[in-house]
Design an enzyme around this catalytic site. Structure first.
Site, mmCIF file in Angstrom:
data_model
loop_
_atom_site.group_PDB
_atom_site.id
_atom_site.type_symbol
_atom_site.label_atom_id
_atom_site.label_comp_id
_atom_site.label_asym_id
_atom_site.label_seq_id
_atom_site.Cartn_x
_atom_site.Cartn_y
_atom_site.Cartn_z
ATOM 1 N N ASP A 25 6.830 -5.106 11.717
ATOM 2 C CA ASP A 25 6.938 -4.234 10.543
ATOM 3 C C ASP A 25 8.085 -4.738 9.663
ATOM 4 O O ASP A 25 9.205 -4.970 10.145
ATOM 5 C CB ASP A 25 7.213 -2.793 10.988
ATOM 6 C CG ASP A 25 7.090 -1.821 9.832
ATOM 7 O OD1 ASP A 25 5.974 -1.311 9.611
ATOM 8 O OD2 ASP A 25 8.111 -1.567 9.159
ATOM 9 N N ASN A 31 9.142 -1.983 -2.964
ATOM 10 C CA ASN A 31 8.165 -1.418 -3.901
ATOM 11 C C ASN A 31 8.855 -0.547 -4.954
ATOM 12 O O ASN A 31 8.515 -0.608 -6.143
ATOM 13 C CB ASN A 31 7.132 -0.583 -3.136
ATOM 14 C CG ASN A 31 6.033 -1.438 -2.528
ATOM 15 O OD1 ASN A 31 5.723 -2.510 -3.037
ATOM 16 N ND2 ASN A 31 5.445 -0.973 -1.441
ATOM 17 N N HIS A 69 4.930 -2.465 -7.204
ATOM 18 C CA HIS A 69 3.954 -2.813 -6.170
ATOM 19 C C HIS A 69 3.431 -4.246 -6.320
ATOM 20 O O HIS A 69 3.022 -4.863 -5.325
ATOM 21 C CB HIS A 69 2.788 -1.823 -6.192
ATOM 22 C CG HIS A 69 3.173 -0.469 -5.670
ATOM 23 N ND1 HIS A 69 3.229 -0.168 -4.326
ATOM 24 C CD2 HIS A 69 3.557 0.670 -6.324
ATOM 25 C CE1 HIS A 69 3.601 1.085 -4.155
ATOM 26 N NE2 HIS A 69 3.814 1.624 -5.353
ATOM 27 N N GLU A 95 2.628 -2.570 5.530
ATOM 28 C CA GLU A 95 3.586 -3.642 5.811
ATOM 29 C C GLU A 95 3.641 -3.943 7.297
ATOM 30 O O GLU A 95 4.627 -4.491 7.787
ATOM 31 C CB GLU A 95 4.979 -3.270 5.284
ATOM 32 C CG GLU A 95 5.659 -2.135 6.001
ATOM 33 C CD GLU A 95 5.337 -0.756 5.403
ATOM 34 O OE1 GLU A 95 6.139 0.153 5.636
ATOM 35 O OE2 GLU A 95 4.300 -0.603 4.724
#
Length: 356
Positions: free
Chosen positions: A232, A240, A245, A275
């Site tokens: 992760d 973001n 984005h 993610e």
């Protein structure tokens, strides 16, 4: 994992089972029916004036049944198909040599050559048919060497009609194979799209569940111990929120390239969430997987995301957290994935940018 590797995995998982079943059932049907007919014809001709015919039919029937038994014992082997082609070659020319019943052997050769074309795969069938016909032509134009005798006009008509028959059969078979290949290609492309993340071009969760783990369960010796690493990206929401984005998507692509460069060719890198990624190390112990995951973590940390933009240059350090677990059998893959996920949360809760 390279795109071609994904395609090969999908292709192996999407082997044309219908075509394999068609060939196998065709071989079985032809063998049972053909072998029985030849055995019956051999029995009918016993005591006649053509002992060569009886011998040829009996030998053909016996070899057909032996090949049939072998094909049942080894159902996934292609050898039986090639042996069937040789049986046809022998029977075809045996009928020409002996003349068949009352010198009618030429009339029974058309279905035999067609069997050779459809049972043997297309390209080898070209060689089989060429060899079969060359031997037949030698005998028909040197009838002093064979038991049967044929009129000159019968020979010429037979060769012309057989030549036309072979051409039509091969043309039809070629078009059928080409159309089947196109359909298979289209199906594979649809499968690739369904099993691939559109942004990173990595395999997705569907691929893992429907293709990869299914393949693993069928061949456990080639994959276990199977180590899984849940990955992760740390603080991805900040990226973001800070840059938008679109930049977040670019970071995901950048992160993907780093991971792909850090794994082995046999390893799998998949995107399983926004993610979140999953790396699979086949034939890797937990100790080995921890070392491999640490290599990826180090490469991610050492390669920040850089974007040279006239209005807004970006230099953002990227780190990721890793949860590692190892499955020893296909029965505990789900438990291993859950354990890897739990280890990931432990890594995130204990400071991130680490392997647990």
């Amino acid at each position: 994992m390279e795109h071609s590797f994904l395609r090969n995995l999908l292709k192996s998982a999407h082997k044309d089972e219908a075509e394999a079943r068609r060939r196998r059932l065709t071989l079985y049907f032809i063998s049972y029916v053909g072998g029985t007919i030849m055995a019956i014809m051999a029995g009918i001709n016993v005591g006649g004036d053509n002992p060569f015919l009886v011998t040829a039919l009996a030998v053909s029937a016996a070899v057909i049944y032996l090949n049939l038994i072998a094909s049942h014992i080894f159902p996934h082997s292609d050898v039986s198909y090639y042996v069937a082609g040789l049986i046809v070659l022998f029977t075809f020319n045996a009928l020409i040599y002996t003349g068949g019943y009352n010198n009618t052997g030429l009339y029974f050769l058309y279905p035999l050559i067609f069997i050779q074309i459809i049972v043997v795969s297309f390209r080898p069938a070209l060689l089989y048919v060429a060899a079969t016909m060359m031997l037949a032509i030698v005998m028909l134009f040197n009838q002093h060497l064979i038991y049967a005798q044929y009129a000159e006009e019968d020979v010429s008509r037979f060769l012309i009609s057989m030549g036309c028959f072979i051409c039509v059969a091969f043309i039809a078979e070629n078009f059928w194979h080409q159309s089947r290949k196109e359909m298979l290609k289209e199906n594979l492309e649809r499968m690739r799209q369904a099993n691939t993340d559109p942004l990173t071009k990595l395999p997705n969760r569907r691929f893992l569940e429907a293709v990869y783990f299914e393949k693993v369960s069928k061949d456990p010796a080639s994959y276990f111990p199977l180590s899984t690493v849940v990955v992760d990206i740390d603080h991805f929401k900040v990226i973001n929120d800070s840059y938008g984005h679109d930049v977040g998507d670019e970071v995901l692509i950048h992160f993907t390239e780093i991971m792909k460069s850090a794994v082995r060719k046999t390893d799998i890198v998949a995107r399983t969430g926004g993610e979140e990624f999953l790396v699979i190390f086949p034939k890797a112990t937990l100790t080995q997987a921890l070392k491999l995951a640490e290599i990826i973590r180090g490469k991610v940390e050492a390669n920040p995301f850089d974007k040279d933009d006239i209005d807004n240059a970006i230099h953002h350090k990227i780190t990721a957290s890793f949860g590692v677990a190892t499955a020893l059998t296909d029965g505990n893959i789900n438990a291993t994935l859950k354990q890897a996920d739990d280890n990931l949360y432990q890594a995130k809760n204990s400071g991130r940018n680490k392997v647990v």
